[in-house]
Design a protein around this motif. Sequence first.
Motif, PDB file in Angstrom:
ATOM      1  N   ILE A 196      33.803  35.181  42.590  1.00  0.00           N
ATOM      2  CA  ILE A 196      32.951  33.991  42.686  1.00  0.00           C
ATOM      3  C   ILE A 196      31.493  34.404  42.822  1.00  0.00           C
ATOM      4  O   ILE A 196      30.612  33.891  42.108  1.00  0.00           O
ATOM      5  N   PHE A 197      31.200  35.338  43.722  1.00  0.00           N
ATOM      6  CA  PHE A 197      29.819  35.810  43.893  1.00  0.00           C
ATOM      7  C   PHE A 197      29.228  36.287  42.568  1.00  0.00           C
ATOM      8  O   PHE A 197      28.044  36.086  42.300  1.00  0.00           O
ATOM      9  N   GLY A 198      30.059  36.940  41.758  1.00  0.00           N
ATOM     10  CA  GLY A 198      29.577  37.494  40.496  1.00  0.00           C
ATOM     11  C   GLY A 198      29.718  36.564  39.312  1.00  0.00           C
ATOM     12  O   GLY A 198      29.322  36.920  38.197  1.00  0.00           O
ATOM     13  N   ASN A 199      30.290  35.364  39.527  1.00  0.00           N
ATOM     14  CA  ASN A 199      30.550  34.432  38.411  1.00  0.00           C
ATOM     15  C   ASN A 199      31.292  35.145  37.287  1.00  0.00           C
ATOM     16  O   ASN A 199      30.968  35.005  36.103  1.00  0.00           O
ATOM     17  N   VAL A 200      32.317  35.913  37.656  1.00  0.00           N
ATOM     18  CA  VAL A 200      32.961  36.818  36.702  1.00  0.00           C
ATOM     19  C   VAL A 200      33.892  36.070  35.757  1.00  0.00           C
ATOM     20  O   VAL A 200      34.858  35.430  36.177  1.00  0.00           O
ATOM     21  N   LEU A 201      33.580  36.167  34.464  1.00  0.00           N
ATOM     22  CA  LEU A 201      34.432  35.670  33.393  1.00  0.00           C
ATOM     23  C   LEU A 201      34.531  36.769  32.347  1.00  0.00           C
ATOM     24  O   LEU A 201      33.554  37.068  31.661  1.00  0.00           O
ATOM     25  N   LYS A 202      35.683  37.382  32.239  1.00  0.00           N
ATOM     26  CA  LYS A 202      35.882  38.458  31.268  1.00  0.00           C
ATOM     27  C   LYS A 202      35.655  37.931  29.857  1.00  0.00           C
ATOM     28  O   LYS A 202      36.223  36.922  29.451  1.00  0.00           O
ATOM     29  N   ASN A 203      34.811  38.617  29.091  1.00  0.00           N
ATOM     30  CA  ASN A 203      34.434  38.176  27.747  1.00  0.00           C
ATOM     31  C   ASN A 203      33.923  36.729  27.756  1.00  0.00           C
ATOM     32  O   ASN A 203      34.165  35.969  26.822  1.00  0.00           O
ATOM     33  N   ASN A 204      33.230  36.364  28.831  1.00  0.00           N
ATOM     34  CA  ASN A 204      32.664  35.021  28.996  1.00  0.00           C
ATOM     35  C   ASN A 204      33.722  33.922  28.948  1.00  0.00           C
ATOM     36  O   ASN A 204      33.400  32.757  28.670  1.00  0.00           O
ATOM     37  N   THR A 205      34.972  34.281  29.241  1.00  0.00           N
ATOM     38  CA  THR A 205      36.071  33.330  29.092  1.00  0.00           C
ATOM     39  C   THR A 205      37.053  33.351  30.251  1.00  0.00           C
ATOM     40  O   THR A 205      37.343  32.314  30.855  1.00  0.00           O
ATOM     41  N   TYR A 206      37.556  34.522  30.585  1.00  0.00           N
ATOM     42  CA  TYR A 206      38.743  34.648  31.434  1.00  0.00           C
ATOM     43  C   TYR A 206      38.366  35.006  32.870  1.00  0.00           C
ATOM     44  O   TYR A 206      37.683  36.006  33.105  1.00  0.00           O
ATOM     45  N   PRO A 207      38.816  34.213  33.870  1.00  0.00           N
ATOM     46  CA  PRO A 207      38.459  34.508  35.259  1.00  0.00           C
ATOM     47  C   PRO A 207      39.310  35.597  35.918  1.00  0.00           C
ATOM     48  O   PRO A 207      39.356  35.689  37.141  1.00  0.00           O
ATOM     49  N   LEU A 208      39.961  36.427  35.112  1.00  0.00           N
ATOM     50  CA  LEU A 208      40.759  37.554  35.611  1.00  0.00           C
ATOM     51  C   LEU A 208      41.885  37.100  36.551  1.00  0.00           C
ATOM     52  O   LEU A 208      42.143  37.725  37.581  1.00  0.00           O
ATOM     53  N   SER A 209      42.540  36.025  36.166  1.00  0.00           N
ATOM     54  CA  SER A 209      43.563  35.430  37.020  1.00  0.00           C
ATOM     55  C   SER A 209      44.671  36.407  37.384  1.00  0.00           C
ATOM     56  O   SER A 209      45.045  36.526  38.554  1.00  0.00           O
ATOM     57  N   VAL A 210      45.235  37.106  36.398  1.00  0.00           N
ATOM     58  CA  VAL A 210      46.366  38.003  36.642  1.00  0.00           C
ATOM     59  C   VAL A 210      45.904  39.414  36.978  1.00  0.00           C
ATOM     60  O   VAL A 210      46.406  40.035  37.921  1.00  0.00           O
ATOM     61  N   SER A 211      44.952  39.938  36.224  1.00  0.00           N
ATOM     62  CA  SER A 211      44.535  41.326  36.434  1.00  0.00           C
ATOM     63  C   SER A 211      44.005  41.556  37.838  1.00  0.00           C
ATOM     64  O   SER A 211      44.177  42.627  38.415  1.00  0.00           O
ATOM     65  N   ALA A 212      43.359  40.524  38.421  1.00  0.00           N
ATOM     66  CA  ALA A 212      42.837  40.670  39.776  1.00  0.00           C
ATOM     67  C   ALA A 212      43.969  40.757  40.796  1.00  0.00           C
ATOM     68  O   ALA A 212      43.943  41.579  41.713  1.00  0.00           O
ATOM     69  N   GLU A 213      45.003  39.913  40.656  1.00  0.00           N
ATOM     70  CA  GLU A 213      46.055  39.886  41.670  1.00  0.00           C
ATOM     71  C   GLU A 213      46.996  41.078  41.578  1.00  0.00           C
ATOM     72  O   GLU A 213      47.582  41.490  42.573  1.00  0.00           O
ATOM     73  N   ARG A 214      47.134  41.670  40.409  1.00  0.00           N
ATOM     74  CA  ARG A 214      48.038  42.818  40.268  1.00  0.00           C
ATOM     75  C   ARG A 214      47.609  43.978  41.165  1.00  0.00           C
ATOM     76  O   ARG A 214      48.437  44.670  41.758  1.00  0.00           O
ATOM     77  N   THR A 215      46.307  44.198  41.245  1.00  0.00           N
ATOM     78  CA  THR A 215      45.800  45.283  42.078  1.00  0.00           C
ATOM     79  C   THR A 215      46.157  45.051  43.540  1.00  0.00           C
ATOM     80  O   THR A 215      46.594  45.978  44.244  1.00  0.00           O
ATOM     81  N   VAL A 216      45.990  43.823  44.019  1.00  0.00           N
ATOM     82  CA  VAL A 216      46.303  43.497  45.410  1.00  0.00           C
ATOM     83  C   VAL A 216      47.802  43.612  45.666  1.00  0.00           C
ATOM     84  O   VAL A 216      48.245  44.099  46.712  1.00  0.00           O
ATOM     85  N   GLN A 217      48.604  43.180  44.696  1.00  0.00           N
ATOM     86  CA  GLN A 217      50.054  43.296  44.832  1.00  0.00           C
ATOM     87  C   GLN A 217      50.473  44.764  44.909  1.00  0.00           C
ATOM     88  O   GLN A 217      51.272  45.149  45.777  1.00  0.00           O
ATOM     89  N   ALA A 218      49.931  45.592  44.026  1.00  0.00           N
ATOM     90  CA  ALA A 218      50.267  47.013  44.022  1.00  0.00           C
ATOM     91  C   ALA A 218      49.854  47.682  45.327  1.00  0.00           C
ATOM     92  O   ALA A 218      50.585  48.521  45.876  1.00  0.00           O
ATOM     93  N   LYS A 219      48.686  47.312  45.835  1.00  0.00           N
ATOM     94  CA  LYS A 219      48.199  47.895  47.087  1.00  0.00           C
ATOM     95  C   LYS A 219      49.147  47.571  48.239  1.00  0.00           C
ATOM     96  O   LYS A 219      49.481  48.450  49.052  1.00  0.00           O
ATOM     97  N   ASN A 220      49.615  46.335  48.318  1.00  0.00           N
ATOM     98  CA  ASN A 220      50.533  45.946  49.388  1.00  0.00           C
ATOM     99  C   ASN A 220      51.893  46.615  49.253  1.00  0.00           C
ATOM    100  O   ASN A 220      52.522  46.962  50.261  1.00  0.00           O
ATOM    101  N   ILE A 221      52.350  46.805  48.024  1.00  0.00           N
ATOM    102  CA  ILE A 221      53.616  47.526  47.805  1.00  0.00           C
ATOM    103  C   ILE A 221      53.476  48.968  48.281  1.00  0.00           C
ATOM    104  O   ILE A 221      54.361  49.521  48.947  1.00  0.00           O
ATOM    105  N   ALA A 222      52.338  49.591  47.945  1.00  0.00           N
ATOM    106  CA  ALA A 222      52.104  50.977  48.351  1.00  0.00           C
ATOM    107  C   ALA A 222      52.061  51.110  49.872  1.00  0.00           C
ATOM    108  O   ALA A 222      52.629  52.057  50.443  1.00  0.00           O
ATOM    109  N   LEU A 223      51.390  50.183  50.532  1.00  0.00           N
ATOM    110  CA  LEU A 223      51.309  50.215  52.001  1.00  0.00           C
ATOM    111  C   LEU A 223      52.687  50.047  52.627  1.00  0.00           C
ATOM    112  O   LEU A 223      53.012  50.688  53.633  1.00  0.00           O
ATOM    113  N   PHE A 224      53.537  49.200  52.028  1.00  0.00           N
ATOM    114  CA  PHE A 224      54.893  49.010  52.542  1.00  0.00           C
ATOM    115  C   PHE A 224      55.702  50.289  52.351  1.00  0.00           C
ATOM    116  O   PHE A 224      56.469  50.693  53.238  1.00  0.00           O
ATOM    117  N   ALA A 225      55.523  50.940  51.212  1.00  0.00           N
ATOM    118  CA  ALA A 225      56.243  52.192  50.946  1.00  0.00           C
ATOM    119  C   ALA A 225      55.859  53.267  51.958  1.00  0.00           C
ATOM    120  O   ALA A 225      56.715  54.044  52.417  1.00  0.00           O
TER     121      ALA A 225
END
Length: 396
Positions: free
Chosen positions: A78-107
């Motif tokens: 939001i701070f950066g008004n980020v839209l990939k290729n002026n279109t996509y708000p990174l809906s999935v790519s952003a959450e995958r990183t957070v999901q992977a991080k939490n899986i790693a911490l659980f492991a």
Amino acid sequence: MKKSVVLAFSGGLDTSYCAKYLSENLGYKVHAVTVNTGGFTPEDEIELKSKAEKLGVSSYTFVDAVESYYNECVKYLIFGNVLKNNTYPLSVSAERTVQAKNIALFAQKVQADAIAHGSTGAGNDQVRFDLIFQILCPGIEIITPIRDLSLSREEEISFLKNHGYEMDFEKAQYSINKGLWGTSVGGKETLTSKNNLPEEAFPSQVLKTEATDLEIEFKNGEIFAVNGQEFSNPVLAIQKVEELSKVYGIGRDIHVGDTIVGIKGRVGFEAAAATVIIKAHHLLEKHTLSKYQQTIKSQLADWYGNWLHEALFLDPVMRNIEAFLQDSQKTVNGKVFITLHPYRFVLNGIVSENDLMSSKFGSYGEANLAWTGEDVKGFTKVLSNSLSIYHQINKS
């Protein structure tokens, strides 16, 4: 003793296959973990637990990471008004990183011998999961049955049926991935370069046709209130904007981009809240930031979005950019007035105590209070001097 593996579990066909394959064929003690970044309801949590137990996992854990997802990632989009290729708000790519991080911490917590995920070898997610795991859990084996065995959907279904597991194996016509910051939609049309997604492909249908006014208030760049209702948590405010906007079919589009693995790809999405909030925030910044704050911030935000998309969230430069983005929001305060229409919205204007378009300094095109006409003549002469010399010398 059996070795243990932590499985990123969504409850779909691929991760259901992984759960059964890891225990039955490879002899692992399977800890299934679902990380919620805004796409699951309390009812979904109960259903996922039931599915995992039917698959014979040793344990099932549901991690609610919605707030951490906002604080670690969405806030900066939001701070950066980020839209990939002026279109996509990174809906999935952003959450995958957070999901992977939490899986790693659980492991790490359960001292697992391996980590597994259900990604195929064709998309971005395999890189996002693998990279986070390799950084946070060096030395832990990464197992990816669907990718490694190049399995077809039919082979996965046959395996599960042969092991006594029944589920709804009918593949939905469209692949849906929902999260706090938007929903991705994949189907036969997105595999082409020509066709658009039909109306029925989108999870949210148009239920309202009469225009509605919407008011969003920001404090230090973060969404604070919606239609005068204050929220203690920005996540709740985002969900409110989503509720009010999605019934108009707002935020739909198809993103065309370059994947991490080097090919072009298309994905449909609907992201009503993300689209409205980013545009409202951007308008408020136009009024409250200096010219060069906006210039530098847009460049850094573009890099931030690209690197987040390409699985580089843990690079320290991302923390450097976040620090700049956070600091830039000190004066981004005020209300933005919006009108919602079917499939579109209008940004009407803002009210802010930090509005740099203050009438006490003059009105553009009408009158000024800070300089005289003679001041402008001298200013223009000095400003044009270097270009005047260049053009006189090179006029031939």
